[in-house]
Design an enzyme around this catalytic site. Sequence first.
Site, PDB file in Angstrom:
ATOM      1  N   GLY A   1       0.870  -1.241   0.113  1.00 14.94           N
ATOM      2  CA  GLY A   1      -0.015   0.070   0.011  1.00 14.94           C
ATOM      3  C   GLY A   1       0.927   1.194   0.105  1.00 14.94           C
ATOM      4  O   GLY A   1       0.654   2.352   0.558  1.00 14.94           O
TER       5      GLY A   1
ATOM      6  N   GLY B   1      -0.217   4.738  -0.774  1.00 14.29           N
ATOM      7  CA  GLY B   1      -1.448   5.306  -0.367  1.00 14.29           C
ATOM      8  C   GLY B   1      -1.211   6.358   0.704  1.00 14.29           C
ATOM      9  O   GLY B   1      -0.012   6.641   0.801  1.00 14.29           O
ATOM     10  N   ASP B   2      -2.233   6.938   1.134  1.00 14.23           N
ATOM     11  CA  ASP B   2      -2.231   8.000   2.324  1.00 14.23           C
ATOM     12  C   ASP B   2      -1.296   7.763   3.511  1.00 14.23           C
ATOM     13  O   ASP B   2      -0.504   8.568   4.085  1.00 14.23           O
ATOM     14  CB  ASP B   2      -3.598   8.493   2.419  1.00 14.23           C
TER      15      ASP B   2
ATOM     16  N   HIS C   1      -2.096   3.178  17.046  1.00 11.31           N
ATOM     17  CA  HIS C   1      -0.967   4.270  17.131  1.00 11.31           C
ATOM     18  C   HIS C   1      -0.907   5.123  18.306  1.00 11.31           C
ATOM     19  O   HIS C   1      -0.147   5.811  18.705  1.00 11.31           O
ATOM     20  CB  HIS C   1      -0.962   5.043  15.789  1.00 11.31           C
TER      21      HIS C   1
ATOM     22  N   HIS D   1      -8.311   3.424  20.483  1.00 10.17           N
ATOM     23  CA  HIS D   1      -7.472   4.264  21.069  1.00 10.17           C
ATOM     24  C   HIS D   1      -7.909   4.661  22.571  1.00 10.17           C
ATOM     25  O   HIS D   1      -6.923   4.550  23.446  1.00 10.17           O
ATOM     26  CB  HIS D   1      -7.310   5.707  20.431  1.00 10.17           C
TER      27      HIS D   1
ATOM     28  N   THR E   1       5.434  20.349  32.002  1.00 10.13           N
ATOM     29  CA  THR E   1       5.149  20.705  30.743  1.00 10.13           C
ATOM     30  C   THR E   1       6.531  20.189  29.738  1.00 10.13           C
ATOM     31  O   THR E   1       7.485  20.538  30.010  1.00 10.13           O
ATOM     32  CB  THR E   1       5.071  22.158  30.319  1.00 10.13           C
TER      33      THR E   1
HETATM   34  C1  BG6 Z   1      -7.357   7.681  13.580  1.00 14.99           C
HETATM   35  C2  BG6 Z   1      -8.678   7.876  13.055  1.00 14.99           C
HETATM   36  O1  BG6 Z   1      -7.229   6.188  14.015  1.00 14.99           O
HETATM   37  O2  BG6 Z   1      -7.024   8.377  14.800  1.00 14.99           O
HETATM   38  C3  BG6 Z   1      -8.768   9.342  12.789  1.00 14.99           C
HETATM   39  O3  BG6 Z   1      -9.033   7.150  12.153  1.00 14.99           O
HETATM   40  C4  BG6 Z   1      -8.290  10.282  13.770  1.00 14.99           C
HETATM   41  O4  BG6 Z   1     -10.204   9.816  12.426  1.00 14.99           O
HETATM   42  C5  BG6 Z   1      -6.862   9.879  14.105  1.00 14.99           C
HETATM   43  O5  BG6 Z   1      -8.126  11.568  13.319  1.00 14.99           O
HETATM   44  C6  BG6 Z   1      -6.342  10.836  15.344  1.00 14.99           C
HETATM   45  O6  BG6 Z   1      -4.937  10.342  15.558  1.00 14.99           O
HETATM   46  P1  BG6 Z   1      -4.009  11.477  15.975  1.00 14.99           P
HETATM   47  O7  BG6 Z   1      -2.715  10.720  16.190  1.00 14.99           O
HETATM   48  O8  BG6 Z   1      -4.125  12.666  15.181  1.00 14.99           O
HETATM   49  O9  BG6 Z   1      -4.329  12.001  17.425  1.00 14.99           O
END
Ligand code: BG6
Length: 480
Positions: free
Chosen positions: A12, A15-16, A179, A241, A397
């Site tokens: 891929g 891709g983006d 992520h 997440h 911070t």
């Molecule tokens: C992705 C979602 O998993 O996480 C997106 O599909 C969202 O819609 C993104 O914008 C947010 O990730 P981050 O790292 O920018 O907070």
Amino acid sequence: PFKENTVIVVFGASGDLARKKTFPALFGLFREGYLSDTTRIIGYARTKMTVEEFHSRIKEHFDIRDGSQDLVGRFLDMCTYESAQYDQPEGYKKLTVGIEEFEASRCVDRPHRLFYLALPPAVFIPVAERVRKYCHPGKNGVARLIVEKPFGRDLATARELQEKLAPLWKEDELFRIDHYLGKEMVKNLIPLRFANSFLHACWNNQYISSIQIEFKEPFGTEGRGGYFDNIGIIRDVIQNHLLQVLTLLAMERPISGDAESIRNEKVHLLRAIKPLNKENVLVGQYARSEDGKKPGYLDDKTVQPGSKCITYAALTLEICNERWESVPVILRAGKALNEGKVEIRVQFKETKNGIFSHVSRNELVIRVQPNEAMYMKMNTKIPGVSNRMVVSDLDLTYSQRYNKFYIPQAYESLIRDALNDNHSNFVRDDELDISWSLFTPLLEYLEGPDGPDPVPYPYGSRGPPQLNDYLAKNGYVYQG
Ligand code: BG6
């Protein structure tokens, strides 16, 4: 120390995701000295393009810092490109011939190959199958597969996917990316929790009154509506997440720091979460901004007319174990809000004593992004002759305290972990299964005939107008 002569194949590659995240992360690792220049990186995709075109495409999003300009060329020299189909064996066979030639030229006796699937779900299994069949070095080497969400859209589809994947790739060969687990402040949760005895002592329902994990984005779907409309904010952000962040924040202490011990505790925590109360969910969809300049969700041409897709949700979990019983956990996430921010907020109980008529609650805030920080709201005396009290922050911070440190992108951390075969920050199959078991009944209700209509909220606002009432009703005390 890094491994030499590793082969990384990015499927891929045109891709983006690959352009915006994977390749910039690989470059970031190289720039910081975490990726050997003996690594061979191969982009694989259907799009026909020359290596030069491929290079200029992937370098668009590189973070080129002072003095790292010359590293770009060296990095690109490590990257080649193959254009081939996903569903036919030829491309994979040719890929393997190239990989074997490279390994032979470097006299590699034990191949180390990392296959990264930056692909849409429809081709995910066909590619995983063919990579296993044609590109795996077998017992003589190491192959790892990195995969990206979505891992299904409910419990049934996630299980189906898992049933297809499991016979091909063993769990310890797989890296499922969430992520958020690669973000600096999320990686900091284990040290914070288990290396600080003062926090350890009060990390329970005797002292903590509520937990919130909040995700805010200042933009709407903006062209991604076609994808998002089928998904909604709960699947996009909360089920993965935010729930992952919660597991690290609330789990018991793992028996050791290895990946399986950590993931075992995450699973225990997930198992302790009660079925979600469907009635206690606030859902919204953004409408045109108050000044009329920003479009509403339904103005996006790529979404279904009249769609009830949820772009905002707040829900409350209960964790049924000795530590957390009766502490509400509010997860909330929304698109097209007034700011972009991800924050964890742990609110402590009120201190009652005969000395002060009123004191504010302590609150520990962990700001995941932007501008990483951790601060504790404390009551202190205003300096001077007065005895009045004020709430001040005990403030860490990162930009001030650690301004000389480089904070890696989430993908950099995660790819580095995968290269080192560390699974701690990746989602295990059982975690995935339980998270879908939790959210599927709620999604079925919300998307079924009895589901509530999402409350409209203006683009650029804090979310549905009922938000403050929702938070108050669920145990968060707003302190002004
Ligand atoms: C992705 C979602 O998993 O996480 C997106 O599909 C969202 O819609 C993104 O914008 C947010 O990730 P981050 O790292 O920018 O907070």
